[in-house]
Design an enzyme around this catalytic site. Structure first.
Site, PDB file in Angstrom:
ATOM      1  CG  ASP A 134      -6.927  -1.983  -3.947  1.00  0.00           C
ATOM      2  OD1 ASP A 134      -7.449  -1.026  -3.505  1.00  0.00           O
ATOM      3  OD2 ASP A 134      -6.119  -2.577  -3.320  1.00  0.00           O
ATOM      4  CG  HIS A 188      -5.903  -1.790  -0.003  1.00  0.00           C
ATOM      5  ND1 HIS A 188      -5.125  -1.553  -1.056  1.00  0.00           N
ATOM      6  CD2 HIS A 188      -5.507  -1.081   1.272  1.00  0.00           C
ATOM      7  CE1 HIS A 188      -4.111  -0.792  -0.357  1.00  0.00           C
ATOM      8  NE2 HIS A 188      -4.381  -0.531   0.626  1.00  0.00           N
ATOM      9  CB  SER A 233      -0.938  -0.105   1.013  1.00  0.00           C
ATOM     10  OG  SER A 233      -2.043   0.733   1.064  1.00  0.00           O
TER      11      SER A 233
END
Length: 311
Positions: free
Chosen positions: A248, A278, A152
Site C-alpha cells: 500500500d 489497501h 483510509s
C-alpha cells in the site's frame, strides 16, 4: 528499478479477494464519473457485506447535525467513533456497516459511525468539519471514554480530530486506532515510491482523491485538519495504534506517524501487516492474513478501551 513482486508478496487467498473486488469495483474506477464510482462502490460493498452479529442493536440518529449510526451490544460507557474510508468521495453508513457491527460485538463497546459529507459536493474542510461536529456532539451527550477509529480517509479524519481536540476537549479521548490511514507523509520516499502501483491503491488514485477533496485548490500548509503529519506539535495525543497494509503506498504514513508520536513522548505502535493490500478489511472472511489484520484492529480498540497498553 523494478517494483515489488506482488505474486510473491500476496498469497492466493488475498488474490482471490482482489479478483472478486475488482469484478465489482474496477481498478480504473477513478476514471468513472463520481455517481458511477459511488454506485459501483456501493455494489461492491454489498458483495462483501456480512450479516450483523446476533445481539448488536442499531439506531440511526444525527450527532451535531451529521447523520450517524449507533451500534450497541449491551451496556457500555465506552464509545468508539468510527470514520469510514473511501477517499472522501465514496462510502457511508452502509459501506462499513458490518465492520462497525463486528467491532461493537467483539469489544462490547458502543460504536458510532459518522456519515460525513463527501467531496466533490463538500470540499475541504467540510469533511473535517462534519467529523469534528459529530465528535463534539457525541462528547457532549455521552459521559464515558471515547476512542477514535477510522480506515483510509477515515483514519485521516480520526487523527485530525485527535489533533484538533487538544486544548478543546482534553481528557475525553483515551486512544485512537488508525487503519491504513493517509496522513500526508512525504511522497518522495518509502512506500509511496516502493508501492506506487500496488494492487487496490496507486499514487494516481491518491492524486485523484486529493484533487477532488480540495476542489483542485492549493493545499494549506501545516494544517493538521488536512494532513495530521503536517502538524508541528505531536505532544498530548492519545495512545495510538496504527495498522497498515504492506502492499500500500500509504504504509509509510503509519511508521512516520508512530515515530512522531513517540518522539513527542506519547505512546504509539505501528503494525505493517505482510502481504496485505489497501482496504483489506473486506477480505477478513476470505483471507487468513486479513483476519489477522482485523484482529489487530479489534485488539487495539479493546486494549485502549481498557486503558491498557500491552505494546
Amino acid at each position: 528499478m523494478s517494483g515489488p513482486d506482488y505474486t510473491a508478496l500476496i498469497d492466493a487467498e488475498t488474490w482471490a479477494y482482489i479478483a472478486r473486488l475488482d469484478a465489482a469495483y474496477p481498478p480504473d474506477a477513478v476514471q468513472m464519473s463520481i455517481a458511477e464510482q459511488r454506485a459501483a462502490y456501493d455494489d461492491m460493498c454489498r458483495v462483501f457485506h456480512a450479516p450483523r452479529p446476533v445481539g448488536v442493536a442499531v439506531v440511526d440518529l444525527p450527532f451535531g447535525g451529521v447523520p450517524c449510526r449507533h451500534y450497541t451490544s449491551g451496556s457500555s460507557d465506552i464509545t468508539v467513533i468510527y470514520y469510514h474510508g473511501g477517499g472522501f468521495v465514496v462510502g457511508g453508513l452502509e459501506s462499513h456497516d458490518d465492520i462497525c457491527a463486528e467491532l461493537c460485538d467483539r469489544t462490547g463497546f458502543d460504536v458510532i459511525s459518522v456519515d460525513y459529507a463527501l467531496a466533490p459536493e463538500a470540499v475541504f474542510p467540510r469533511c473535517f468539519n462534519d467529523a469534528w461536529a459529530a465528535f463534539a456532539a457525541i462528547a457532549q451527550e455521552r459521559s464515558g471514554d471515547i476512542l477514535l477509529c477510522g480506515d483510509s480517509a477515515g483514519g485521516n479524519l480520526a487523527a485530525a480530530v485527535a489533533h484538533h481536540a487538544r486544548g478543546r476537549v482534553d481528557g475525553r479521548i483515551i486512544g485512537q486506532v488508525l487503519i491504513y490511514p493517509g496522513l500526508g507523509g512525504d511522497q518522495s520516499k518509502g512506500s509511496y515510491v516502493t508501492h506506487a502501483n500496488a494492487p487496490q491503491l496507486t499514487m494516481a488514485d491518491l492524486e485523484f482523491y486529493k484533487t477532488v477533496r480540495t476542489g483542485g485548490a492549493d493545499l494549506p500548509e501545516n494544517d493538521p485538519r488536512l494532513a495530521p503529519l503536517h502538524d508541528n506539535d505531536f505532544r498530548g495525543l492519545p495512545p495510538t495504534v496504527v495498522v497498515s497494509a504492506e502492499c500500500d503506498p500509504l504504509a509509510s504514513d503509519g511508521e512516520t506517524y508512530r515515530d512522531a508520536v513517540l518522539g513527542a513522548g506519547g505512546k504509539a505502535v505501528w503494525f505493517n501487516e505482510p502481504g496485505m493490500v489497501h482496504a483489506c478489511l473486506r477480505a477478513r472472511n476470505m483471507s487468513a492474513r486479513a483476519a489477522v489484520f482485523f484482529d489487530r484492529v479489534v485488539e487495539g480498540v479493546a486494549a485502549l478501551g481498557r486503558r491498557d497498553w500491552p505494546y
